[in-house]
Design a protein around this motif. Structure first.
Motif, mmCIF file in Angstrom:
data_model
loop_
_atom_site.group_PDB
_atom_site.id
_atom_site.type_symbol
_atom_site.label_atom_id
_atom_site.label_comp_id
_atom_site.label_asym_id
_atom_site.label_seq_id
_atom_site.Cartn_x
_atom_site.Cartn_y
_atom_site.Cartn_z
ATOM 1 N N GLY A 125 0.817 -1.215 0.000
ATOM 2 C CA GLY A 125 0.000 0.000 0.000
ATOM 3 C C GLY A 125 0.846 1.258 0.000
ATOM 4 O O GLY A 125 0.533 2.231 -0.698
ATOM 5 N N ARG A 126 1.918 1.249 0.754
ATOM 6 C CA ARG A 126 2.818 2.410 0.797
ATOM 7 C C ARG A 126 3.508 2.636 -0.548
ATOM 8 O O ARG A 126 3.647 3.765 -1.006
ATOM 9 N N ILE A 127 3.963 1.559 -1.177
ATOM 10 C CA ILE A 127 4.673 1.663 -2.450
ATOM 11 C C ILE A 127 3.770 2.220 -3.540
ATOM 12 O O ILE A 127 4.216 2.999 -4.392
ATOM 13 N N LYS A 128 2.512 1.852 -3.512
ATOM 14 C CA LYS A 128 1.585 2.264 -4.573
ATOM 15 C C LYS A 128 1.414 3.774 -4.647
ATOM 16 O O LYS A 128 0.907 4.281 -5.633
ATOM 17 N N ARG A 129 1.859 4.493 -3.632
ATOM 18 C CA ARG A 129 1.854 5.965 -3.710
ATOM 19 C C ARG A 129 2.933 6.471 -4.659
ATOM 20 O O ARG A 129 2.880 7.603 -5.122
ATOM 21 N N TYR A 130 3.939 5.644 -4.919
ATOM 22 C CA TYR A 130 5.081 6.046 -5.740
ATOM 23 C C TYR A 130 5.077 5.418 -7.137
ATOM 24 O O TYR A 130 5.583 6.020 -8.073
ATOM 25 N N ALA A 131 4.582 4.196 -7.231
ATOM 26 C CA ALA A 131 4.638 3.471 -8.508
ATOM 27 C C ALA A 131 3.571 2.372 -8.507
ATOM 28 O O ALA A 131 3.250 1.817 -7.454
ATOM 29 N N PRO A 132 3.064 2.042 -9.696
ATOM 30 C CA PRO A 132 2.143 0.909 -9.775
ATOM 31 C C PRO A 132 2.873 -0.376 -9.356
ATOM 32 O O PRO A 132 4.033 -0.580 -9.715
ATOM 33 N N LEU A 133 2.187 -1.211 -8.609
ATOM 34 C CA LEU A 133 2.778 -2.444 -8.091
ATOM 35 C C LEU A 133 1.809 -3.589 -8.305
ATOM 36 O O LEU A 133 0.619 -3.467 -7.992
ATOM 37 N N GLU A 134 2.341 -4.683 -8.832
ATOM 38 C CA GLU A 134 1.531 -5.886 -9.008
ATOM 39 C C GLU A 134 2.301 -7.061 -8.420
ATOM 40 O O GLU A 134 3.500 -7.212 -8.673
ATOM 41 N N ILE A 135 1.608 -7.876 -7.636
ATOM 42 C CA ILE A 135 2.206 -9.072 -7.046
ATOM 43 C C ILE A 135 1.609 -10.284 -7.749
ATOM 44 O O ILE A 135 0.393 -10.422 -7.830
ATOM 45 N N LEU A 136 2.489 -11.132 -8.274
ATOM 46 C CA LEU A 136 2.076 -12.310 -9.031
ATOM 47 C C LEU A 136 2.654 -13.554 -8.367
ATOM 48 O O LEU A 136 3.863 -13.630 -8.138
ATOM 49 N N GLU A 137 1.799 -14.497 -8.077
ATOM 50 C CA GLU A 137 2.231 -15.725 -7.408
ATOM 51 C C GLU A 137 2.225 -16.906 -8.375
ATOM 52 O O GLU A 137 1.231 -17.136 -9.064
ATOM 53 N N ALA A 138 3.320 -17.625 -8.403
ATOM 54 C CA ALA A 138 3.412 -18.872 -9.165
ATOM 55 C C ALA A 138 3.111 -20.019 -8.207
ATOM 56 O O ALA A 138 3.551 -20.005 -7.054
ATOM 57 N N ARG A 139 2.374 -20.980 -8.685
ATOM 58 C CA ARG A 139 2.055 -22.139 -7.848
ATOM 59 C C ARG A 139 3.346 -22.875 -7.490
ATOM 60 O O ARG A 139 4.224 -23.070 -8.327
ATOM 61 N N ASP A 140 3.451 -23.268 -6.225
ATOM 62 C CA ASP A 140 4.630 -24.028 -5.813
ATOM 63 C C ASP A 140 4.452 -25.493 -6.198
ATOM 64 O O ASP A 140 3.337 -25.972 -6.389
ATOM 65 N N GLU A 141 5.564 -26.166 -6.331
ATOM 66 C CA GLU A 141 5.594 -27.568 -6.721
ATOM 67 C C GLU A 141 5.744 -28.413 -5.459
ATOM 68 O O GLU A 141 6.490 -28.057 -4.559
ATOM 69 N N LYS A 142 5.029 -29.501 -5.422
ATOM 70 C CA LYS A 142 5.107 -30.375 -4.246
ATOM 71 C C LYS A 142 5.415 -31.808 -4.683
ATOM 72 O O LYS A 142 5.073 -32.221 -5.778
ATOM 73 N N GLY A 143 6.082 -32.536 -3.810
ATOM 74 C CA GLY A 143 6.258 -33.962 -3.997
ATOM 75 C C GLY A 143 7.262 -34.408 -5.037
ATOM 76 O O GLY A 143 7.240 -35.562 -5.456
ATOM 77 N N ALA A 144 8.143 -33.542 -5.446
ATOM 78 C CA ALA A 144 9.165 -33.926 -6.420
ATOM 79 C C ALA A 144 10.544 -33.690 -5.804
ATOM 80 O O ALA A 144 10.668 -33.059 -4.756
ATOM 81 N N ALA A 145 11.556 -34.186 -6.460
ATOM 82 C CA ALA A 145 12.930 -33.916 -6.023
ATOM 83 C C ALA A 145 13.221 -32.431 -6.236
ATOM 84 O O ALA A 145 12.626 -31.786 -7.104
ATOM 85 N N ALA A 146 14.146 -31.904 -5.455
ATOM 86 C CA ALA A 146 14.456 -30.467 -5.492
ATOM 87 C C ALA A 146 14.735 -29.940 -6.901
ATOM 88 O O ALA A 146 14.188 -28.898 -7.278
ATOM 89 N N PRO A 147 15.563 -30.611 -7.715
ATOM 90 C CA PRO A 147 15.816 -30.051 -9.052
ATOM 91 C C PRO A 147 14.544 -29.949 -9.902
ATOM 92 O O PRO A 147 14.349 -28.967 -10.622
ATOM 93 N N ALA A 148 13.677 -30.936 -9.815
ATOM 94 C CA ALA A 148 12.423 -30.909 -10.580
ATOM 95 C C ALA A 148 11.501 -29.809 -10.058
ATOM 96 O O ALA A 148 10.835 -29.123 -10.843
ATOM 97 N N MET A 149 11.454 -29.646 -8.743
ATOM 98 C CA MET A 149 10.634 -28.578 -8.157
ATOM 99 C C MET A 149 11.125 -27.217 -8.646
ATOM 100 O O MET A 149 10.338 -26.372 -9.074
ATOM 101 N N ARG A 150 12.419 -27.018 -8.582
ATOM 102 C CA ARG A 150 13.034 -25.757 -9.001
ATOM 103 C C ARG A 150 12.710 -25.477 -10.475
ATOM 104 O O ARG A 150 12.330 -24.368 -10.852
ATOM 105 N N GLU A 151 12.850 -26.488 -11.318
ATOM 106 C CA GLU A 151 12.594 -26.348 -12.762
ATOM 107 C C GLU A 151 11.143 -25.945 -13.018
ATOM 108 O O GLU A 151 10.876 -24.998 -13.765
ATOM 109 N N ARG A 152 10.207 -26.637 -12.419
ATOM 110 C CA ARG A 152 8.778 -26.342 -12.656
ATOM 111 C C ARG A 152 8.384 -24.978 -12.108
ATOM 112 O O ARG A 152 7.612 -24.249 -12.737
#
Length: 154
Positions: A25-52
């Motif tokens: 809310g404070r930042i929006k006084r200075y610049a437009p701000l958008e927060i975008l969430e990517a779905r997290d990966e579950k149940g895979a090995a770390a490299p596969a989770m990181r890749e997805r």
């Protein structure tokens, strides 16, 4: 300059959500701000989770955006140096400045290679949930420094 924050997974803790809402809310006084969430990966090995997760982050990245990744191996800056980075980005006519926070296992080398800049907020390990609030606070602090406002004390 529009700010985009991309991160992996939903914010879990109510107190973290409160901090995000406060500084967003404070930042929006200075610049437009958008927060975008990517779905997290579950149940895979770390490299596969990181890749997805990085594939999902990549899809959220606006075309032509200047990407900044938050990474433990990134450059450390003081708050005034970070404010200068924001100011220079704005003055260079950057339309979209996107900050990415990876999941628990970070970024792939390929995603990291797309970044214009890599920043570390601390030498300490921080949870990717708390980094959200810390980054937003530093962006807000940067704007107050740029505008000569009294929030930041030297």
């Amino acid at each position: 300059m529009r700010l985009k924050l991309l991160w992996v997974g939903k914010t879990q803790e109510a107190w973290v959500k409160t901090g995000i809402d406060e500084y967003a809310g404070r930042i929006k006084r200075y610049a437009p701000l958008e927060i975008l969430e990517a779905r997290d990966e579950k149940g895979a090995a770390a490299p596969a989770m990181r890749e997805r997760e990085c594939e999902r982050l990549g899809k959220l990245l606006p075309k032509g955006a200047r990407l900044v990744v938050l990474d433990e191996r990134g450059e450390q800056m003081t708050s005034p140096e970070f404010a200068s980075f924001l100011s220079k980005s704005r003055d260079q006519g950057i339309q979209d400045l996107a900050f990415a926070i990876g999941g628990a296992y970070g970024f792939t080398d390929g995603f990291r290679a797309q970044a214009f800049k890599s920043i570390s907020l601390s030498k300490m390990t921080l949870t990717h949930q708390m980094v959200r609030v810390f980054l937003l606070e530093q962006i807000y602090r940067g704007f107050t420094i740029m505008n000569g406002e009294p929030y930041h004390h030297e």
